[in-house]
Design a protein around this motif. Structure first.
Motif, PDB file in Angstrom:
ATOM      1  N   GLU A  30     -88.309   5.940 -62.241  1.00 12.48           N
ATOM      2  CA  GLU A  30     -89.629   5.791 -61.620  1.00 12.48           C
ATOM      3  C   GLU A  30     -89.745   4.487 -60.852  1.00 12.48           C
ATOM      4  O   GLU A  30     -90.445   4.423 -59.840  1.00 12.48           O
TER       5      GLU A  30
ATOM      6  N   SER B 213     -87.526  15.996 -61.960  1.00 15.38           N
ATOM      7  CA  SER B 213     -88.242  15.113 -62.872  1.00 15.38           C
ATOM      8  C   SER B 213     -88.373  15.695 -64.258  1.00 15.38           C
ATOM      9  O   SER B 213     -88.777  15.008 -65.185  1.00 15.38           O
TER      10      SER B 213
ATOM     11  N   LEU C 104     -93.687   9.810 -59.468  1.00 15.50           N
ATOM     12  CA  LEU C 104     -94.887   9.930 -60.298  1.00 15.50           C
ATOM     13  C   LEU C 104     -95.750  11.098 -59.839  1.00 15.50           C
ATOM     14  O   LEU C 104     -96.389  11.773 -60.653  1.00 15.50           O
TER      15      LEU C 104
END
Length: 317
Positions: free
Chosen positions: A157, A249, A164
């Motif tokens: 991140e 992710s 995000l």
């Protein structure tokens, strides 16, 4: 005159934050707490008893936070809240309230929708950091920003901050909340109780009790949808994104995400239980299903009365 307004605003804002920050922190922890059913199956099929904290109420969470972490724990996330408040005061004219209405200055329904989604996208990274600051078991120094970021964000991140926005299901939950409020509750409020609108020239005494009752009933029913969305959004916001070879992710890998983190704050027990990051939620639907399967459907309605009070309050705002 403007200088006097600023002088009046500062203590008023300070008092508001002194009240709102602890209440919000309790709400976030209560909804984020992972509380699986008493018995669950291990990989070999045997029964395992849950050993984490079990909190059944908002005020029970408040008592637990104060007992374990004291006043400092109640004000976790204060620095991020100050940043958001400053941005709203300086750049934005009409804030989006978490449980209330979404408003845009001099805009129609679609303008309000676009404006609200835009505000959400701007504030989302800060909101994620705030939620993680509240729920982390680590003690975060106020003035050591980079150290805090190393605790709250994974190396993935920090290298790719835009990931995000790709947190599975988070944007879907946030946008769904906005759509229901802006396209659902907003028009119904103007249709049924236009007297409550600040722009209405009609007196509040002309409000139809029947129409007001119908609208309040709709607000109550909408709570059944909005509360699960808020619980899901909280769970997804604190779910950190790790590295994967496909830049997905969802997939969790140790490689590249094994950097040293700060030590725990020293408390003998954690305030809340957090779900294992190695088994993440895959989206908004998957999150809802897992919460129901692992913790029971009641967990989707934690602090529903706060959502209801916010909806009722926005009707008279």
């Amino acid at each position: 005159m403007q200088f006097l307004e600023i002088l009046f605003l500062i203590p008023t804002l300070a008092l508001s934050l002194a009240i709102i920050v602890p209440l919000t922190g309790i709400l976030v922890r209560f909804r984020a707490n992972y509380n699986p059913k008493a018995l669950r199956l291990d990989p070999e099929g045997g029964a395992q008893a849950h050993t984490g904290p079990v909190i059944h109420s908002y005020f029970g969470m408040m008592t637990r936070v104060y007992r374990i972490e004291g006043w400092a724990g109640l004000y976790k996330g204060l620095s991020n809240t100050l940043v958001v408040t400053f941005l709203i005061l300086v750049f934005l004219d009409a804030p989006r309230t978490r449980h209330g209405a979404y408003r845009a200055p001099e805009a129609g329904i679609m303008g309000t929708l676009v404006y609200s989604v835009g505000m959400m996208l701007i504030s989302l990274p800060t909101a994620i950091l705030t939620y993680r600051s509240i729920t982390t078991p680590h003690k975060l120094p106020y003035l050591q920003v980079m150290q805090n970021l190393r605790i709250l964000l994974t190396p993935t991140e920090r290298r790719r901050p835009w990931i995000l926005y790709l947190t599975p299901g988070l944007l879907a939950a946030e946008v769904s909340h906005i759509v229901i409020v802006v396209l659902g509750l907003g028009p119904l409020r103007r249709l049924l109780v236009p007297e409550l609108s600040a722009k209405s020239e009609r007196g509040i005494g002309d409000i139809s009790i029947v129409k007001l009752s119908i609208y309040l009933l709709i607000v109550i029913l909408s709570t059944a949808i909005l509360t699960p969305l808020e619980v899901i959004a909280t769970r997804l916001a604190i779910q950190r994104n790790h590295a994967s070879s496909e830049y997905n992710s969802v997939s969790q890998q140790v490689d590249g995400d094994a950097e040293e983190t700060a030590e725990f704050s020293g408390a003998e027990e954690d305030v809340i239980g957090l779900r294992n990051e190695a088994d993440p939620y895959l989206g908004i639907v998957d999150c809802a299903k897992r919460i129901i399967d692992e913790e029971g459907w009641v967990s989707l309605y934690r602090a529903w009365w706060l959502t209801l009070l916010g909806g009722i309050g926005s009707a008279f705002a």
